[in-house]
Motif scaffolding. Sequence first.
Motif, PDB file in Angstrom:
ATOM      1  N   ARG A 183       0.821  -1.200   0.201  1.00 57.44           N
ATOM      2  CA  ARG A 183       0.096   0.111   0.143  1.00 57.44           C
ATOM      3  C   ARG A 183       0.802   0.983  -0.033  1.00 57.44           C
ATOM      4  O   ARG A 183       1.845   1.371   0.793  1.00 57.44           O
ATOM      5  CB  ARG A 183      -0.838   0.177   1.263  1.00 57.44           C
ATOM      6  N   ILE A 184       0.527   2.191  -0.948  1.00 47.74           N
ATOM      7  CA  ILE A 184       1.219   3.345  -0.780  1.00 47.74           C
ATOM      8  C   ILE A 184       0.484   4.648  -0.572  1.00 47.74           C
ATOM      9  O   ILE A 184      -0.859   4.591  -0.892  1.00 47.74           O
ATOM     10  CB  ILE A 184       2.206   3.652  -2.185  1.00 47.74           C
ATOM     11  N   LYS A 185       1.068   5.781   0.061  1.00 45.16           N
ATOM     12  CA  LYS A 185       0.140   6.713   0.206  1.00 45.16           C
ATOM     13  C   LYS A 185       0.684   8.046  -0.314  1.00 45.16           C
ATOM     14  O   LYS A 185       1.452   8.707   0.603  1.00 45.16           O
ATOM     15  CB  LYS A 185       0.008   6.901   1.916  1.00 45.16           C
ATOM     16  N   PRO A 186       0.425   8.366  -1.598  1.00 45.14           N
ATOM     17  CA  PRO A 186       1.247   9.569  -2.127  1.00 45.14           C
ATOM     18  C   PRO A 186       0.637  10.860  -1.569  1.00 45.14           C
ATOM     19  O   PRO A 186       1.330  11.899  -1.800  1.00 45.14           O
ATOM     20  CB  PRO A 186       0.881   9.396  -3.840  1.00 45.14           C
ATOM     21  N   LEU A 187      -0.407  11.062  -0.879  1.00 37.91           N
ATOM     22  CA  LEU A 187      -0.930  12.210  -0.372  1.00 37.91           C
ATOM     23  C   LEU A 187      -0.511  12.353   1.046  1.00 37.91           C
ATOM     24  O   LEU A 187      -0.970  13.411   1.655  1.00 37.91           O
ATOM     25  CB  LEU A 187      -2.345  12.385  -0.378  1.00 37.91           C
ATOM     26  N   ARG A 188       0.373  11.669   1.360  1.00 43.80           N
ATOM     27  CA  ARG A 188       0.583  11.607   3.194  1.00 43.80           C
ATOM     28  C   ARG A 188       1.083  12.979   3.503  1.00 43.80           C
ATOM     29  O   ARG A 188       0.998  13.349   4.487  1.00 43.80           O
ATOM     30  CB  ARG A 188       1.493  10.619   3.112  1.00 43.80           C
TER      31      ARG A 188
END
Length: 299
Positions: free
Chosen positions: A199-204
């Motif tokens: 899982r990736i969270k680019p808006l983190r």
Amino acid sequence: MYCKCGKKAIIFRRYSGEKLCERCFNKSMVERVKKVIRKYSLIEKNDLIGVGVSGGKDSLVLLHILKKLSEKYPFDLIAITIDEGIKGYRDKSIRLVQKNCKSWGIESKIYSFKEEFGYTLDEIVKRDRELSPCSYCGVFRRYLLNKKARELGCDKLAVGHNLDDEVQTILMNFLRGDLSRFGRTGSYYIRLNEKFVPRIKPLREIPEKEDVIYALVNNIDVEFSECPYAGEAYRNNIREFLNKMEMEQPTTKYSLLRSYDKIYPLLAKNLTKEVRYCRNCGEPTIGEICKTCELLENL
Ligand code: SF4
């Protein structure tokens, strides 16, 4: 208030002192997401990225920005939506997902709790009045997103968690003493098991408020209403506390995130547990039986 380019500013970022016009704001949002992706190698060449899209502002802003990036860089996108079965709420947001995906030319897949588990969330709430709706919803949604992303051949699963979500989760798990969850809010992914899609969270690193502004200035049709089952009191208290601190000290949220990111490698090393396969369904889990099967037995 004017932007550095001379145009009228639409936003003042208290934490950085920047004043930005619409064009510079949009550019900076895309650049910041790109920077996070590069910094943590979240997307690689020729990746197929499954994007968890609920129809809310964060997931649609994420999809919009990733679409822009995918026109310049070699990776593909597919939108994955989970229909929990919340009457009068999710049906509306699913229509928005379909409408936006169609106009942006992105393939959209929808999977439902009813088809996969035999119950809508509304039916689950009627059957079990002890556990909160969110307890079922969160576990079932994560399970289904991972399973469907894997079946679709996705290399990563991108989710729309923003800066506010991240720091609330970090603080909540720390205050509750839930160290196992505390060690799972990292900036980069760890490939735990071949059946887990990373899982990736680019808006983190994007504050929630800026997601709202981005959706508005880009005329993205999003669902702004709240889920009828929302209302996790503990998270709301933490949100209020962090917002109050941010008012007094505008870098509070970023400082908390940076501190966490510094200790994350140690946490991940020490708190990562061995992953096995569920005795019932074969999906990856830490225990003998996965949480989804456990909850289904409950019903
Ligand atoms: Fe599910 Fe709870 Fe979110 Fe509603 S608020 S969508 S029930 S997790």
